[in-house]
Design an enzyme around this catalytic site. Structure first.
Site, PDB file in Angstrom:
ATOM      1  N   LYS A  43      -5.685 -11.656  12.219  1.00 47.08           N
ATOM      2  CA  LYS A  43      -4.993 -10.505  12.724  1.00 47.08           C
ATOM      3  C   LYS A  43      -4.780 -10.723  14.560  1.00 47.08           C
ATOM      4  O   LYS A  43      -3.735 -11.305  14.664  1.00 47.08           O
ATOM      5  CB  LYS A  43      -6.065  -9.269  12.555  1.00 47.08           C
ATOM      6  CG  LYS A  43      -6.244  -8.937  11.293  1.00 47.08           C
ATOM      7  CD  LYS A  43      -6.838  -7.469  11.166  1.00 47.08           C
ATOM      8  CE  LYS A  43      -6.603  -6.991   9.460  1.00 47.08           C
ATOM      9  NZ  LYS A  43      -5.370  -6.624   9.081  1.00 47.08           N
ATOM     10  N   ASP A 101     -16.905 -12.142   8.263  1.00 45.24           N
ATOM     11  CA  ASP A 101     -15.730 -12.059   8.205  1.00 45.24           C
ATOM     12  C   ASP A 101     -15.128 -11.275   9.505  1.00 45.24           C
ATOM     13  O   ASP A 101     -15.457  -9.875   9.730  1.00 45.24           O
ATOM     14  CB  ASP A 101     -15.243 -10.974   6.853  1.00 45.24           C
ATOM     15  CG  ASP A 101     -13.989 -10.596   6.937  1.00 45.24           C
ATOM     16  OD1 ASP A 101     -13.114 -11.104   7.496  1.00 45.24           O
ATOM     17  OD2 ASP A 101     -13.709 -10.232   5.859  1.00 45.24           O
ATOM     18  N   TYR A 148     -14.624  -4.735   2.591  1.00 47.18           N
ATOM     19  CA  TYR A 148     -13.132  -5.016   2.160  1.00 47.18           C
ATOM     20  C   TYR A 148     -13.217  -6.613   3.003  1.00 47.18           C
ATOM     21  O   TYR A 148     -13.453  -6.583   4.051  1.00 47.18           O
ATOM     22  CB  TYR A 148     -12.391  -4.088   2.645  1.00 47.18           C
ATOM     23  CG  TYR A 148     -10.713  -4.612   2.678  1.00 47.18           C
ATOM     24  CD1 TYR A 148     -10.250  -4.618   1.266  1.00 47.18           C
ATOM     25  CD2 TYR A 148     -10.121  -5.192   3.543  1.00 47.18           C
ATOM     26  CE1 TYR A 148      -8.982  -5.000   1.410  1.00 47.18           C
ATOM     27  CE2 TYR A 148      -8.931  -5.597   3.498  1.00 47.18           C
ATOM     28  CZ  TYR A 148      -8.334  -5.654   2.515  1.00 47.18           C
ATOM     29  OH  TYR A 148      -7.079  -6.050   2.265  1.00 47.18           O
ATOM     30  N   TYR A 167       0.747  -1.241  -0.017  1.00 42.52           N
ATOM     31  CA  TYR A 167      -0.021  -0.096  -0.056  1.00 42.52           C
ATOM     32  C   TYR A 167       0.855   1.428   0.138  1.00 42.52           C
ATOM     33  O   TYR A 167       0.389   2.027   0.792  1.00 42.52           O
ATOM     34  CB  TYR A 167      -1.078   0.049   1.176  1.00 42.52           C
ATOM     35  CG  TYR A 167      -2.154  -0.945   0.987  1.00 42.52           C
ATOM     36  CD1 TYR A 167      -3.337  -0.360   0.668  1.00 42.52           C
ATOM     37  CD2 TYR A 167      -2.112  -2.298   1.325  1.00 42.52           C
ATOM     38  CE1 TYR A 167      -4.522  -1.307   0.384  1.00 42.52           C
ATOM     39  CE2 TYR A 167      -3.061  -3.245   0.966  1.00 42.52           C
ATOM     40  CZ  TYR A 167      -4.309  -2.674   0.632  1.00 42.52           C
ATOM     41  OH  TYR A 167      -5.629  -3.473   0.359  1.00 42.52           O
TER      42      TYR A 167
END
Length: 429
Positions: A261, A232, A139, A12
């Site tokens: 995560k 998600d 996302y 990114y």
């Protein structure tokens, strides 16, 4: 820095414009320390992963002990205690009815697994369904299946001709998701395999918080239609929204739930997809073609599983109290910012707080780069999502440290800006 400029490609990052990266030498608790010893408060949990704080001794010790015993083994045809113990521990924490754990590498691959499991489970039963529905502004990751399920935009436009079509449902924070879902089920329910959602907060599109009742009603409608619900929880899992999983807030049990995560406390990469026994049974067969042909070289890596087990052990009543404290501090500080000059809106759920700035929207909004640069110079890591600044801290972050984050934001709103820094190109010898 010379090696970085010569050899490294950062995620990114537009290398022609971005400032040189900050070289980090160590981390502890809520703080990062660069190679000059300067401290930087990690207000975003290093991309939403660090739950209990950097280099937590319980997790570090578990990693060291496991590394001395078993570092890696193929997970097809083999198993090991850290993986089986972790699977059992996760099932005990997950919404009741999620009984099987498929391990992968990260959030994006956990989503890929969920989509493939849904589609193949229908095909294995001789009633194939090919349609996936997803929310606008969602996302789900950067691999192709995850991109297809995510909103079309700056992250995906280069690859759009290669992405499979999905049915789009309105963002619950903006439109009538349920009406659209009813219409979709009425017209194409026989094709619809799954609805995938980021439960209660759409992360990368700006921490858009949505209503628990809508999630509950989505579950009711998908259950009635025989459609899978994929949650998600890559970002929302492990206490970020208050309870262990966001689905718990709405008393919802999805058919598939994606984790990553915070699963290891943010120390090592690991992904996991939880499934119901019904979906697992759809793959049991004397026909080997009905096998789930998916895997990763590091599936259920023992060291990562040991880290995850150690992280789970830290979710005690004391940890819950810390999350409540952070939530209360967010509420206090956001009440001051609500309606302030330069602030369009504030949002919060659990330990996640967001401030939408009154500036051009979108991920490429210049205001985000300006705030990121200013906050770093003040010793705070904030990485805005376009014009949306957010604070999603490790649970060990103190009230004084959190007030530092809000002080930096207040100063930015009052007009302070970063001093110029070099950008792009190689570092001179």
């Amino acid at each position: 820095m010379q090696r970085d400029a010569q050899y490294v490609w950062h995620p990114y990052t537009q290398h022609q414009q971005a400032p040189f990266p900050i070289p980090v030498a160590r981390a502890q608790g809520s703080w990062l320390y660069d190679t000059n010893g300067r401290a930087i408060l990690d207000a975003i949990s290093s991309w939403w992963v660090t739950t209990h704080g950097h280099c937590h001794p319980t997790i570090v010790d578990a990693i060291a002990e496991q590394a001395r015993t078993l570092d890696q083994v193929i997970f097809a045809g083999f198993t090991h205690a850290p993986a089986t113990a972790l699977a059992a521990a996760l099932v005990s924490e997950l919404p009741q009815g999620l009984t099987r754990i498929f391990f992968s590498d990260d959030g994006s691959t956990a989503v890929e697994v969920a989509i493939k499991l849904s589609l193949q489970s229908f095909a294995n039963q001789g009633k194939p369904r090919r349609l996936i529905a997803a929310l606008e502004n969602a996302y789900h990751g950067d691999t192709f299946g995850a991109m297809a399920a995510g909103a079309r935009g700056v992250f995906t436009h280069m690859y759009e001709p290669l992405l499979f079509d999905v049915a789009r449902l309105p963002d619950p924070s903006e439109g009538d998701t349920l009406e659209a879902l009813d219409a979709l089920i009425a017209s194409r329910g026989h094709e619809l395999a799954a609805v995938i959602v980021e439960p209660l907060v759409l992360g990368a599109s700006g921490m858009r918080v949505w209503d628990e009742q809508v999630l509950h009603d989505i579950r009711e409608r998908t259950s009635a239609a025989g459609v899978h619900l994929i949650a998600d929880e890559v970002m929302t899992g492990f206490g970020r929204t208050g309870p262990m999983f966001a689905c718990d807030r709405a008393n919802v049990r999805p058919d598939l739930l994606c984790m990553s995560k915070g699963i290891t406390g943010g120390v090592l990469p690991l992904g996991a997809t939880a499934a119901t026994e019904e979906i697992f049974d759809a793959f049991r067969s004397d026909d080997r073609r009905k096998t789930f042909f998916h895997g990763h070289s590091y599936t259920a890596n023992p060291i990562a599983c040991a880290a995850a087990l150690a992280s789970l052990s830290l979710f005690t009543p004391a940890c819950h109290a810390e999350r409540v404290r952070i939530e209360q501090l967010h509420t206090e500080q956001l009440s001051v910012l609500r309606g302030a000059r330069g602030v369009k809106a504030v949002r919060q759920i659990g330990t996640v707080a967001a401030v939408e700035l009154d500036a051009p929207a979108g991920y490429l909004s210049d205001i985000g780069r300006e705030l990121a640069a200013f906050s770093l110079q003040q010793g705070v890591l904030i990485r805005p999502l376009g014009n949306v600044a957010y604070c999603l801290p490790p649970y060990c972050t103190t009230n004084d440290e959190l007030r530092l984050v809000y002080d930096v934001l207040q100063r930015f709103l009052q007009g302070e800006r970063a001093a110029p820094v070099p950008t792009g190109g190689p570092v001179d010898d």
